[in-house]
Design a protein around this motif. Structure first.
Motif, PDB file in Angstrom:
ATOM      1  N   SER A  49     -10.727  -4.032  -6.726  1.00  0.00           N
ATOM      2  CA  SER A  49      -9.385  -4.585  -6.474  1.00  0.00           C
ATOM      3  C   SER A  49      -8.399  -3.535  -5.964  1.00  0.00           C
ATOM      4  O   SER A  49      -7.268  -3.861  -5.629  1.00  0.00           O
ATOM      5  N   SER A  50      -8.828  -2.260  -5.878  1.00  0.00           N
ATOM      6  CA  SER A  50      -7.934  -1.285  -5.237  1.00  0.00           C
ATOM      7  C   SER A  50      -8.032  -1.425  -3.713  1.00  0.00           C
ATOM      8  O   SER A  50      -7.110  -1.083  -2.982  1.00  0.00           O
ATOM      9  N   LYS A  51      -9.177  -1.935  -3.231  1.00  0.00           N
ATOM     10  CA  LYS A  51      -9.341  -2.157  -1.786  1.00  0.00           C
ATOM     11  C   LYS A  51      -8.946  -3.574  -1.377  1.00  0.00           C
ATOM     12  O   LYS A  51      -8.492  -3.810  -0.265  1.00  0.00           O
ATOM     13  N   LYS A  52      -9.202  -4.529  -2.268  1.00  0.00           N
ATOM     14  CA  LYS A  52      -8.842  -5.938  -2.021  1.00  0.00           C
ATOM     15  C   LYS A  52      -7.939  -6.362  -3.179  1.00  0.00           C
ATOM     16  O   LYS A  52      -8.431  -6.719  -4.249  1.00  0.00           O
ATOM     17  N   PRO A  53      -6.640  -6.288  -2.984  1.00  0.00           N
ATOM     18  CA  PRO A  53      -5.742  -6.587  -4.107  1.00  0.00           C
ATOM     19  C   PRO A  53      -5.979  -7.988  -4.684  1.00  0.00           C
ATOM     20  O   PRO A  53      -6.257  -8.930  -3.950  1.00  0.00           O
ATOM     21  N   LYS A  83      -8.463 -10.150   2.932  1.00  0.00           N
ATOM     22  CA  LYS A  83      -7.642  -8.936   2.763  1.00  0.00           C
ATOM     23  C   LYS A  83      -7.153  -8.786   1.321  1.00  0.00           C
ATOM     24  O   LYS A  83      -6.611  -7.767   0.932  1.00  0.00           O
ATOM     25  N   GLY A  84      -7.310  -9.857   0.558  1.00  0.00           N
ATOM     26  CA  GLY A  84      -6.861  -9.838  -0.835  1.00  0.00           C
ATOM     27  C   GLY A  84      -6.927 -11.256  -1.381  1.00  0.00           C
ATOM     28  O   GLY A  84      -7.229 -12.196  -0.639  1.00  0.00           O
ATOM     29  N   THR A  88      -4.252  -6.582  -9.793  1.00  0.00           N
ATOM     30  CA  THR A  88      -3.454  -5.523  -9.162  1.00  0.00           C
ATOM     31  C   THR A  88      -1.981  -5.671  -9.530  1.00  0.00           C
ATOM     32  O   THR A  88      -1.315  -4.718  -9.920  1.00  0.00           O
ATOM     33  N   ARG A 102      -1.454   0.514   0.561  1.00  0.00           N
ATOM     34  CA  ARG A 102      -2.366   1.368  -0.229  1.00  0.00           C
ATOM     35  C   ARG A 102      -3.800   0.897  -0.113  1.00  0.00           C
ATOM     36  O   ARG A 102      -4.728   1.698   0.035  1.00  0.00           O
ATOM     37  N   ALA A 103      -4.003  -0.420  -0.182  1.00  0.00           N
ATOM     38  CA  ALA A 103      -5.358  -0.984  -0.113  1.00  0.00           C
ATOM     39  C   ALA A 103      -5.989  -0.665   1.250  1.00  0.00           C
ATOM     40  O   ALA A 103      -7.162  -0.329   1.345  1.00  0.00           O
ATOM     41  N   ASN A 147      -7.280   2.848   1.430  1.00  0.00           N
ATOM     42  CA  ASN A 147      -8.420   3.214   0.536  1.00  0.00           C
ATOM     43  C   ASN A 147      -9.750   3.230   1.282  1.00  0.00           C
ATOM     44  O   ASN A 147     -10.079   2.302   1.970  1.00  0.00           O
TER      45      ASN A 147
END
Length: 199
Positions: free
Chosen positions: A6-10, A89-90, A114, A195-196, A199
């Motif tokens: 979830s740091s890459k895909k909020p 994207k999230g 997130t 941010r995502a 990463n």
């Protein structure tokens, strides 16, 4: 091992009482950020229509007027997230968790949340909006007594959910205009999305 990072895909939980306008804000978030919208109600309805073994079990639970077990809801959410993890994207998880134990189970089974967007409006505002909606939609469950009960149930459970995540919770004033509310949403999501992407 969590199915997605979830740091890459909020993963954003979208919470707010009935009538708080979160549906409208979800549409705007999807249009701007390309997030995938996951509503547990939609996932359940789609599953029931699919005619699977699980669907038969769900249908009988709903016909008895009982709540669908949380592990089934989590399975559906997890499957939906994994299926879309490469292209999305999230994720916007709409109206879930409704109670404290669901939040804990989600993070254990799927991934840490997130950020939590909580669209906050007074009970008076929500009641007024829901009554207005009842007039136009003719929904039987939108009379004043039922509305007050729904709001009380929501608020009682929601406070316990929110109290668990003080550092991830963002309260948004849902009494404003749609555009003003979305302005607040963007201030919260822009840095998270940036941010995502990095990463």
């Amino acid at each position: 091992m969590a199915p997605i990072d979830s740091s890459k895909k909020p993963i954003v939980w979208v919470l707010g009482g009935p009538g708080s306008g979160k549906g409208t804000q979800c549409e705007k978030i999807i249009a701007k950020y390309g997030f995938t919208h996951l509503s547990t109600g939609d996932l359940l309805r789609a599953e029931v229509k699919s005619g699977s073994e699980r669907a038969k079990c769900l249908t009988s639970i709903m016909e008895r007027g009982e709540l669908v077990p949380n592990e089934v809801v989590l399975e559906l959410l997890k499957e939906a997230i994994i299926a879309r993890a490469d292209t999305s994207k999230g994720f916007l998880v709409d109206g879930y968790p409704r109670e404290k134990s669901q939040g804990i189970a989600f993070e254990e089974a799927i991934a840490p949340v997130t950020v939590i967007l909580y669209f906050e409006a007074s009970s008076e505002t929500l009641t007024k909006r829901l009554l207005g909606r009842a007039v136009s939609s003719g929904r039987a469950d939108d009379n004043e007594e039922t509305i007050k009960l729904r709001l009380k149930t929501f608020i009682d459970n929601n406070e316990a959910v929110l109290a668990q995540y003080p550092e991830k919770l963002r309260r948004i004033n849902a009494e404003q205009s749609v555009d003003a509310i979305f302005g607040e949403v963007q201030q919260i999501l822009d840095p998270i999305v940036a941010r995502a992407a990095a990463n």
